[in-house]
Design a protein around this motif. Structure first.
Motif, PDB file in Angstrom:
ATOM      1  N   ASP A  46      23.209  31.806  84.853  1.00 61.17           N
ATOM      2  CA  ASP A  46      22.694  30.544  84.849  1.00 61.17           C
ATOM      3  C   ASP A  46      21.717  30.435  83.634  1.00 61.17           C
ATOM      4  N   GLU A  47      21.025  31.362  83.463  1.00 57.68           N
ATOM      5  CA  GLU A  47      19.957  31.492  82.151  1.00 57.68           C
ATOM      6  C   GLU A  47      20.842  31.738  80.941  1.00 57.68           C
ATOM      7  N   ASP A  50      16.366  26.939  93.339  1.00 56.59           N
ATOM      8  CA  ASP A  50      15.922  27.291  91.832  1.00 56.59           C
ATOM      9  C   ASP A  50      15.082  26.075  91.435  1.00 56.59           C
ATOM     10  N   TRP A 108      22.026  28.203  80.246  1.00 56.42           N
ATOM     11  CA  TRP A 108      21.019  27.422  79.790  1.00 56.42           C
ATOM     12  C   TRP A 108      20.220  27.565  78.665  1.00 56.42           C
ATOM     13  N   PHE A 109      20.314  28.875  78.321  1.00 55.18           N
ATOM     14  CA  PHE A 109      19.745  29.201  77.057  1.00 55.18           C
ATOM     15  C   PHE A 109      20.709  28.455  75.849  1.00 55.18           C
ATOM     16  N   ASP A 158      21.855  34.344  88.489  1.00 58.97           N
ATOM     17  CA  ASP A 158      20.499  33.971  87.840  1.00 58.97           C
ATOM     18  C   ASP A 158      20.863  34.407  86.205  1.00 58.97           C
ATOM     19  N   TRP A 159      21.272  35.248  86.145  1.00 60.65           N
ATOM     20  CA  TRP A 159      21.573  35.641  84.564  1.00 60.65           C
ATOM     21  C   TRP A 159      22.674  34.903  84.186  1.00 60.65           C
ATOM     22  N   ASP A 175      11.067  26.836  90.343  1.00 59.83           N
ATOM     23  CA  ASP A 175      10.607  26.299  89.109  1.00 59.83           C
ATOM     24  C   ASP A 175       9.253  25.610  89.232  1.00 59.83           C
ATOM     25  N   ARG A 234      12.411  23.361  83.789  1.00 57.96           N
ATOM     26  CA  ARG A 234      13.519  22.500  83.381  1.00 57.96           C
ATOM     27  C   ARG A 234      13.449  21.089  83.678  1.00 57.96           C
TER      28      ARG A 234
END
Lengths: 246, 455
Positions: B22-23, A197, B26-27, B19-20, A201, A172
């Motif tokens: 967020d992902e 995070d 973000w996807f 996290d799930w 990354d 990102r």
């Protein structure tokens, strides 16, 4: 060329090496650098907390110290952004207008005013660039990933002039680190999670040193890195451009 | 005002779920990047859309009257509602008149804002949300957590469990195709039995008097075509001057929302079907007040695409429910203070002011700048916690007096170097809970510089 050097408060107190690197770098490039003594702060901490009225005295103090310079250079996109964009609540005297036009982030000064094309520095490490938000989206030091415009970054351009550096882009490329000034203490859970995070990354890309145009982002990331005893390091871009080794 | 911070902290406690979440979002943001960057004129489209909306907001009264006149000419019944209560009363009145006891709804953030469902259910109307995500959260008795993907906070296993309980699907089944099919069968009965259908409105065209509704599931059409009475509820800001402007917005909307080139259905409703009735309810509910606030009127340009939520690093890690309002995320945080400054005084602070929201916004709302402006108003109106207010007053004093600044800086560094750890890291130190403080240097830059100047 005579330039006024503005060292933000938290760099002055906690990261003098960033100020020193900035000063040395500018001098190496032939600038006559003046650091007006009696500097404090641009006023952003109060203003971002909603208390810009409490920052007015700091604004006036800043203007008084720096208005005589044609260029005021600072190793902070965020502070430069604040002066340019939020000094609109005080009377717009000639001095204030001049200052708002002339405050530059270090990368802008190097590329737009000095038109630097090469640097005499070596930094043989895998470096990940953290695009500090106020520099990126506030000063437009580059194109954020949101906009459908050609990719560019002043910081990246400068880092590529450094000998031996291996630049790695995180997955990102320009997500916020979660510092956000007083946000870091008002919303500590999210702030830290965002920082973790970002670090992960960079780590996943094998980065050894994370750099940025704003030390505040790095102060936050470093705080997490040290707490979690991670190997990855942080360095302000001025230090890398000046060839300071980790 | 700490409410968001607390809810966010609760959300984050389950880190793998955070996290799930967020992902997943973000996807969607990445899909949006791909779709928007693949057309050369994206930035020009945004500028154009922003200008059209500027024109609309500056001439809203005239366009609304023009829209009303044209809609009436088409045989549409137009109603005006000053607030949520009036809106709900009007809708109920229409249903009463037709003795419609079963209502199907396609997605409408406005009716969520007005709490129409509760209002109607209390009066004995069966209200069924027909957008799949909306139906899921309706069955779960939760508010939406996102304006485009209202059930984005739920995993498919949780939907499977819910459907097992409510729709009697097989226990443990979580295949999205199977669950969707179950929802379709269930909803089909509701569509066929409906006495009236409500939709939201994405765009209302002044020139034609028609309304446009964008869906991916075709549920707006299903409802409208089957029920004898159709009701379209819209905020006053949904106006576009001419049909020719629509293309700018449909191109921006779907790409921004989900990364699709266009929504599967773009439905245009102009007049009642033969033997049917068509109503449009135009709602203010605080919008005129927002229009009157120079620094914040731009927020009315919003086309409810949700891109600012998908990009917001805070929204992605705190979930929509942490905002406590129908419209969460960055756009919600600039709309809510205008509704109730005290209640929502924490939301403009639920941001690092990173500015990503403003740059994804398809109509160029200066969201992060408005967050900054709301913060100033919140402080001025006395809604900051006292300790914060006082500390800022002191910071302002210290940071304008070099002598004080130097002394306090030196003392702070001294304390950080010498004091035992428990003095520095205690419950008052929010920074230090999960982060180390900077390692204080022996001398500040200023001190170093003065020494250098002397030598």
């Amino acid at each position: 060329m005579k330039v006024g050097l503005f060292i933000p408060c938290y760099i002055d107190q906690f990261y003098p090496q960033v100020g020193i690197a900035t000063l040395e770098l500018l001098e190496k490039l032939g600038c006559q650098v003046v650091y007006p003594t009696g500097q404090t702060c641009c006023g952003q901490p109060m203003a971002n907390s909603g208390c810009e009225r409490d920052a007015v005295a700091a604004y006036h103090h800043f203007v008084q110290l720096f208005h005589a310079f044609d260029h005021v250079v600072t190793p902070s996109g965020s502070c430069a952004y604040h002066v340019r964009n939020h000094y609109d609540i005080v009377e717009q005297t000639e001095e204030v207008k001049k200052i708002r036009d002339n405050v530059l982030d270090l990368s802008e000064f190097l590329l737009d005013i000095l038109k630097v094309e090469s640097l005499d520095s070596r930094f043989p490490y895998k470096v990940g660039l953290h695009q500090s938000c106020h520099g990126l989206r506030g000063l437009r030091l580059g194109q954020g990933s949101e906009r459908a415009l050609e990719k560019s970054s002043k910081l990246d351009t400068l880092l590529r002039m450094v000998d031996g550096i291996e630049l790695v882009e995180p997955s990102r490329p320009d997500e916020c680190c979660g510092f956000g000034g007083t946000f870091a203490i008002n919303e500590p859970a999210i702030s830290v999670k965002m920082g973790k995070d970002r670090i992960a990354d960079h780590e996943n890309k094998g980065v050894e040193v994370v750099t940025a145009g704003d030390m505040s982002c790095l102060m936050h990331l470093e705080g997490i890195i040290r707490r979690q005893k991670k190997k990855i390091k942080v360095k302000h871009i001025a230090e890398i451009l000046n060839g300071t080794q980790p | 005002m700490k409410e968001h911070a607390q809810k966010a902290a609760e959300f984050i406690r389950n880190e793998s779920r955070t996290d799930w979440h967020d992902e997943a979002l973000w996807f969607v943001r990445s899909k949006r990047d791909k779709a928007s960057h693949s057309i050369g004129e994206w930035e020009q489209l945004r500028e154009l859309a922003s200008q059209v909306k500027d024109n609309v907001l500056s001439n809203l009264d005239g366009y609304l009257e023009q829209f009303e006149a044209n809609a009436r000419r088409n045989g549409v019944q137009v109603h005006w509602a000053a607030d949520a209560e009036e809106h709900n009363r009007i809708v109920y009145g229409i249903l009463e008149k037709h003795q419609a006891r079963n209502l199907v709804k396609s997605k409408s953030m406005l009716t969520e804002e007005c709490h129409l469902n509760e209002y109607l259910i209390k009066r004995g109307i069966e209200v069924v949300d027909t957008d799949l995500g909306e139906r899921i959260i309706q069955l779960k008795e939760e508010p939406p957590s996102h304006i485009v993907m209202p059930a984005i906070h739920l995993k498919k296993e949780e939907v499977g469990e819910l459907f097992h309980e409510k729709l009697h699907t097989e226990k443990g089944a979580s295949d999205p195709k199977y669950l969707t099919e179950a929802a379709r069968q269930h909803l089909r009965q509701k569509f066929l039995a409906a006495g009236a259908a409500i939709t939201g409105v994405n765009f209302a065209i002044a020139e034609t008097g028609g309304v446009v509704v964008c869906t991916n599931e075709g549920n707006a059409d299903m409802g409208v075509h089957l029920a004898p009475v159709q009701i379209h509820c819209m905020g006053i800001e949904k106006i576009l001057p001419k049909a020719e402007h629509l293309g700018i917005f449909t191109r921006l909307l779907a790409r921004s929302a989900t990364g699709q080139p266009i929504t599967i259905y773009t439905s245009h409703y102009h007049r009642p079907k033969a033997g049917g009735e068509m109503h449009i309810v135009i709602v203010d509910n605080g919008r005129t007040a927002q229009l009157g606030r120079a620094a914040f009127r731009n927020s009315l340009k919003c086309i409810r695409c949700g891109a600012c939520m998908n990009t917001c690093p805070i929204y992605r890690r705190s979930g929509g429910h942490s905002y406590g309002y129908t419209i969460p995320g960055p756009i919600g945080s600039i709309l809510t203070p205008g509704i109730d400054l005290k209640k929502y005084s924490g939301l403009p602070f639920a941001s690092t002011l990173c500015g990503s929201c403003s740059d994804v916004c398809p109509v160029k709302i200066d969201i992060h700048e408005q967050l900054y402006r709301w913060r100033q108003i919140i402080a001025e109106e006395g809604h900051l916690p006292t300790d914060k207010r006082q500390s800022m007053k002191w910071a302002g004093r210290v940071l304008s007096k070099p002598a004080w600044y130097n002394v306090i800086g030196k003392l702070t560094r001294w304390a950080m170097m010498r004091l035992p750890r428990p003095f520095l890291y205690n419950r008052l130190n929010e920074w230090g809970k999960d982060r180390e403080l900077p390692e204080p240097p022996k001398e500040s830059f200023g001190e170093w510089y003065r020494k250098r100047e002397k030598s």
